[in-house]
Motif scaffolding. Structure first.
Motif, PDB file in Angstrom:
ATOM      1  N   ASN A   6       0.871  -1.183   0.000  1.00 16.31           N
ATOM      2  CA  ASN A   6       0.000   0.000   0.000  1.00 16.31           C
ATOM      3  C   ASN A   6       0.905   1.228   0.000  1.00 16.31           C
ATOM      4  OD1 ASN A   6      -1.861   2.020   0.426  1.00 16.31           O
ATOM      5  ND2 ASN A   6      -2.732   1.134   2.281  1.00 16.31           N
ATOM      6  N   ALA A   7       1.085   1.821  -1.173  1.00 14.07           N
ATOM      7  CA  ALA A   7       2.071   2.888  -1.330  1.00 14.07           C
ATOM      8  C   ALA A   7       1.399   4.231  -1.550  1.00 14.07           C
ATOM      9  CB  ALA A   7       2.993   2.584  -2.504  1.00 14.07           C
ATOM     10  N   VAL A   8       1.982   5.260  -0.945  1.00 17.08           N
ATOM     11  CA  VAL A   8       1.574   6.646  -1.182  1.00 17.08           C
ATOM     12  C   VAL A   8       2.708   7.343  -1.913  1.00 17.08           C
ATOM     13  CG1 VAL A   8       1.147   8.883  -0.083  1.00 17.08           C
ATOM     14  CG2 VAL A   8      -0.029   6.839   0.740  1.00 17.08           C
TER      15      VAL A   8
ATOM     16  N   GLN B   5       4.640  -1.497  -8.924  1.00 20.08           N
ATOM     17  CA  GLN B   5       4.024  -2.572  -9.693  1.00 20.08           C
ATOM     18  C   GLN B   5       3.658  -3.765  -8.828  1.00 20.08           C
ATOM     19  OE1 GLN B   5       7.109  -2.963 -12.643  1.00 20.08           O
ATOM     20  NE2 GLN B   5       5.934  -1.855 -14.196  1.00 20.08           N
ATOM     21  N   ARG B   6       4.276  -3.895  -7.661  1.00 18.22           N
ATOM     22  CA  ARG B   6       3.984  -5.002  -6.754  1.00 18.22           C
ATOM     23  C   ARG B   6       3.001  -4.618  -5.657  1.00 18.22           C
ATOM     24  NH1 ARG B   6       8.410  -5.757  -9.279  1.00 18.22           N
ATOM     25  NH2 ARG B   6       9.233  -7.847  -9.669  1.00 18.22           N
ATOM     26  N   ALA B   7       2.623  -3.370  -5.620  1.00 20.04           N
ATOM     27  CA  ALA B   7       1.688  -2.902  -4.588  1.00 20.04           C
ATOM     28  C   ALA B   7       0.247  -3.204  -5.006  1.00 20.04           C
ATOM     29  CB  ALA B   7       1.867  -1.417  -4.348  1.00 20.04           C
ATOM     30  N   ARG B   8      -0.582  -3.462  -4.022  1.00 13.42           N
ATOM     31  CA  ARG B   8      -2.007  -3.671  -4.288  1.00 13.42           C
ATOM     32  C   ARG B   8      -2.754  -2.347  -4.392  1.00 13.42           C
ATOM     33  NH1 ARG B   8      -1.397  -7.547   0.144  1.00 13.42           N
ATOM     34  NH2 ARG B   8      -1.064  -9.639  -0.711  1.00 13.42           N
ATOM     35  N   ARG B   9      -2.214  -1.332  -3.743  1.00 16.77           N
ATOM     36  CA  ARG B   9      -2.874  -0.027  -3.733  1.00 16.77           C
ATOM     37  C   ARG B   9      -1.826   1.064  -3.866  1.00 16.77           C
ATOM     38  NH1 ARG B   9      -6.715   2.286   1.232  1.00 16.77           N
ATOM     39  NH2 ARG B   9      -7.414   4.189   0.182  1.00 16.77           N
ATOM     40  N   VAL B  10      -2.056   1.997  -4.781  1.00 24.41           N
ATOM     41  CA  VAL B  10      -1.155   3.127  -4.985  1.00 24.41           C
ATOM     42  C   VAL B  10      -1.988   4.398  -5.004  1.00 24.41           C
ATOM     43  CG1 VAL B  10       0.498   4.244  -6.537  1.00 24.41           C
ATOM     44  CG2 VAL B  10       0.510   1.737  -6.289  1.00 24.41           C
TER      45      VAL B  10
ATOM     46  N   GLU C  89      -3.472   7.483   7.730  1.00 24.59           N
ATOM     47  CA  GLU C  89      -4.902   7.232   7.511  1.00 24.59           C
ATOM     48  C   GLU C  89      -5.143   6.166   6.451  1.00 24.59           C
ATOM     49  OE1 GLU C  89      -6.198  11.858   8.520  1.00 24.59           O
ATOM     50  OE2 GLU C  89      -6.175  11.121   6.460  1.00 24.59           O
ATOM     51  N   LEU C  90      -4.296   6.144   5.440  1.00 21.65           N
ATOM     52  CA  LEU C  90      -4.452   5.162   4.363  1.00 21.65           C
ATOM     53  C   LEU C  90      -3.848   3.806   4.729  1.00 21.65           C
ATOM     54  CD1 LEU C  90      -3.618   7.440   1.301  1.00 21.65           C
ATOM     55  CD2 LEU C  90      -5.852   6.438   1.841  1.00 21.65           C
ATOM     56  N   GLY C  91      -3.167   3.732   5.863  1.00 24.83           N
ATOM     57  CA  GLY C  91      -2.523   2.476   6.254  1.00 24.83           C
ATOM     58  C   GLY C  91      -1.395   2.091   5.321  1.00 24.83           C
ATOM     59  N   ALA C  92      -0.720   3.071   4.754  1.00 27.33           N
ATOM     60  CA  ALA C  92       0.337   2.806   3.782  1.00 27.33           C
ATOM     61  C   ALA C  92       1.571   2.214   4.458  1.00 27.33           C
ATOM     62  CB  ALA C  92       0.699   4.094   3.042  1.00 27.33           C
TER      63      ALA C  92
ATOM     64  N   ALA D 192      12.604  12.649   9.472  1.00 30.63           N
ATOM     65  CA  ALA D 192      12.666  12.636  10.939  1.00 30.63           C
ATOM     66  C   ALA D 192      11.443  11.992  11.563  1.00 30.63           C
ATOM     67  CB  ALA D 192      12.831  14.062  11.460  1.00 30.63           C
ATOM     68  N   ARG D 193      10.289  12.066  10.871  1.00 32.67           N
ATOM     69  CA  ARG D 193       9.034  11.669  11.501  1.00 32.67           C
ATOM     70  C   ARG D 193       8.343  10.477  10.854  1.00 32.67           C
ATOM     71  NH1 ARG D 193       6.953  17.740  10.966  1.00 32.67           N
ATOM     72  NH2 ARG D 193       4.874  16.873  11.331  1.00 32.67           N
ATOM     73  N   ALA D 194       8.797  10.023   9.702  1.00 30.20           N
ATOM     74  CA  ALA D 194       8.113   8.936   9.002  1.00 30.20           C
ATOM     75  C   ALA D 194       8.196   7.636   9.790  1.00 30.20           C
ATOM     76  CB  ALA D 194       8.708   8.750   7.612  1.00 30.20           C
ATOM     77  N   SER D 195       7.099   6.903   9.804  1.00 29.65           N
ATOM     78  CA  SER D 195       7.053   5.608  10.488  1.00 29.65           C
ATOM     79  C   SER D 195       7.034   4.449   9.496  1.00 29.65           C
ATOM     80  CB  SER D 195       5.825   5.533  11.402  1.00 29.65           C
ATOM     81  OG  SER D 195       4.635   5.705  10.640  1.00 29.65           O
ATOM     82  N   VAL D 196       7.146   4.761   8.203  1.00 31.92           N
ATOM     83  CA  VAL D 196       7.219   3.731   7.165  1.00 31.92           C
ATOM     84  C   VAL D 196       8.460   4.011   6.319  1.00 31.92           C
ATOM     85  CG1 VAL D 196       4.714   3.452   7.096  1.00 31.92           C
ATOM     86  CG2 VAL D 196       5.822   5.056   5.504  1.00 31.92           C
ATOM     87  N   PRO D 197       8.960   3.014   5.613  1.00 34.10           N
ATOM     88  CA  PRO D 197      10.097   3.268   4.717  1.00 34.10           C
ATOM     89  C   PRO D 197       9.749   4.343   3.679  1.00 34.10           C
ATOM     90  CG  PRO D 197       9.815   0.909   5.045  1.00 34.10           C
ATOM     91  CD  PRO D 197       8.621   1.563   5.658  1.00 34.10           C
ATOM     92  N   VAL D 198      10.746   5.139   3.358  1.00 35.92           N
ATOM     93  CA  VAL D 198      10.565   6.231   2.390  1.00 35.92           C
ATOM     94  C   VAL D 198      11.508   5.984   1.219  1.00 35.92           C
ATOM     95  CG1 VAL D 198      10.620   8.710   2.001  1.00 35.92           C
ATOM     96  CG2 VAL D 198       9.990   7.825   4.257  1.00 35.92           C
ATOM     97  N   LEU D 199      10.941   5.861   0.027  1.00 36.42           N
ATOM     98  CA  LEU D 199      11.749   5.691  -1.181  1.00 36.42           C
ATOM     99  C   LEU D 199      11.883   7.056  -1.826  1.00 36.42           C
ATOM    100  CD1 LEU D 199      11.506   2.810  -3.749  1.00 36.42           C
ATOM    101  CD2 LEU D 199      12.119   5.117  -4.434  1.00 36.42           C
ATOM    102  N   MET D 200      13.124   7.515  -1.954  1.00 34.93           N
ATOM    103  CA  MET D 200      13.385   8.869  -2.428  1.00 34.93           C
ATOM    104  C   MET D 200      14.361   8.841  -3.599  1.00 34.93           C
ATOM    105  SD  MET D 200      13.964  10.717   1.253  1.00 34.93           S
ATOM    106  CE  MET D 200      13.601  12.339   0.613  1.00 34.93           C
ATOM    107  N   ALA D 201      14.265   9.852  -4.439  1.00 34.98           N
ATOM    108  CA  ALA D 201      15.239  10.041  -5.521  1.00 34.98           C
ATOM    109  C   ALA D 201      15.364  11.539  -5.762  1.00 34.98           C
ATOM    110  CB  ALA D 201      14.809   9.305  -6.779  1.00 34.98           C
ATOM    111  N   HIS D 202      16.484  11.899  -6.343  1.00 31.74           N
ATOM    112  CA  HIS D 202      16.709  13.337  -6.591  1.00 31.74           C
ATOM    113  C   HIS D 202      17.241  13.515  -8.011  1.00 31.74           C
ATOM    114  CE1 HIS D 202      17.699  17.529  -5.801  1.00 31.74           C
ATOM    115  NE2 HIS D 202      18.874  17.308  -6.361  1.00 31.74           N
TER     116      HIS D 202
END
Length: 280
Positions: A158-160, A181-186, A240-243, A270-280
């Motif tokens: 479940n990705a945001v 592509q492997r997520a059930r919800r985006v 809220e989305l349970g991501a 600093a505050r995220a409770s889920v993994p964060v995938l980032m790129a620049h």
């Protein structure tokens, strides 16, 4: 699409085991070759005062021996952890280069770099503060940042995606396609400040959803107005989305001999409770 090579930074911090486990699960799901990178710490600064006995005459030799033995221990723990997750092709690299330089240089030969957020557990020892920001801005590859708390079962379901039409957001979205592509919800989420509420820059939401659909990703789109704290609004919606994954662009600008992340990016990390995938 897959992440064919995943590199995970290994150290002696309290969260290294959780980081290794997540990287191994992602490697298994994507059929990846997993690289465990252990910078020894030899070029990172101080040695803990209680690591070397005061009566030792050759402090430099004793310090090098201590760091080598610690790196070997970290490597054994990596091998055991990967073996416990199943058959994942992997290798261990122990290097003496400075941590930030090593992760950047080895990371450029990978598809995804897995890092931990600085939790302070290594503050007495290896000086890698700012590792995430430096690597993100320099490596040229997406970075998956694992929070300081929590266990994560595997690939995201479940990705945001933080979407604002910017270059950084587009780069992050493209880099995250194998995970999405492997997520059930985006869900694409666009939070605007009040003064930006009417600013509808291309590409449109409909265009982005069609783009994702052509990659086999059925996504939804949300737009809302946030107050002054965009990071809080975004993280609240993630909860809220349970991501279980947040995808976002990395924002920053150079200063003298360092890369400084933008305010929203710093707050998210600093505050995220889920993994964060980032790129620049």
């Amino acid at each position: 699409m897959n992440f064919k090579t995943i590199l995970v930074h290994l150290d002696h911090s309290d969260r290294c085991a959780a980081r290794t486990a997540l990287a191994a699960r992602w490697a298994g799901a994507h059929g990846s070759h997993l690289v465990g990178l252990v910078p020894s710490g030899r070029y990172d600064g101080v040695i803990p005062a209680d690591a070397i006995a005061p009566e030792v005459g050759d402090f430099i030799a004793a310090s090098a021996d201590y760091l080598r033995r610690r790196a070997e221990t970290i490597g054994r723990e990596f091998e055991q952890a990967v073996a416990a997750t199943g058959a994942v092709a992997h290798e261990l690299r122990v290097v003496d280069a400075a941590t930030t330089d090593a992760v950047v240089q080895h990371g450029r030969a990978s598809d995804l770099v897995v890092l931990g957020r600085d939790d302070g557990s290594g503050a007495r020892d290896v000086a890698v503060h700012g590792l995430v920001g430096h690597v993100l801005m320099e490596v040229g590859r997406p970075v998956l940042v694992v929070p300081c708390d929590g266990d994560f079962e595997g690939v995201a379901r479940n990705a945001v995606v933080a979407w604002n039409g910017s270059r950084e957001a587009a780069v992050a979205l493209q880099a995250a396609l194998p995970a999405l592509q492997r997520a059930r919800r985006v869900t694409l989420v666009d939070f605007r400040r009040p003064q930006e509420a009417g600013d509808d820059r291309p590409p449109s939401a409909a265009e982005m959803l069609r783009f994702l659909a052509r990659h086999g990703i059925q996504a939804s789109f949300e737009r809302d107005v946030a107050g002054s704290d965009v990071a809080a609004a975004l993280l609240s919606r993630v909860s809220e989305l349970g991501a279980d994954l947040l995808v976002m662009g990395g924002y920053g600008h150079p200063r003298v001999q360092e890369m400084v992340l933008g305010g929203v990016t710093r707050q998210i990390l600093a505050r995220a409770s889920v993994p964060v995938l980032m790129a620049h």
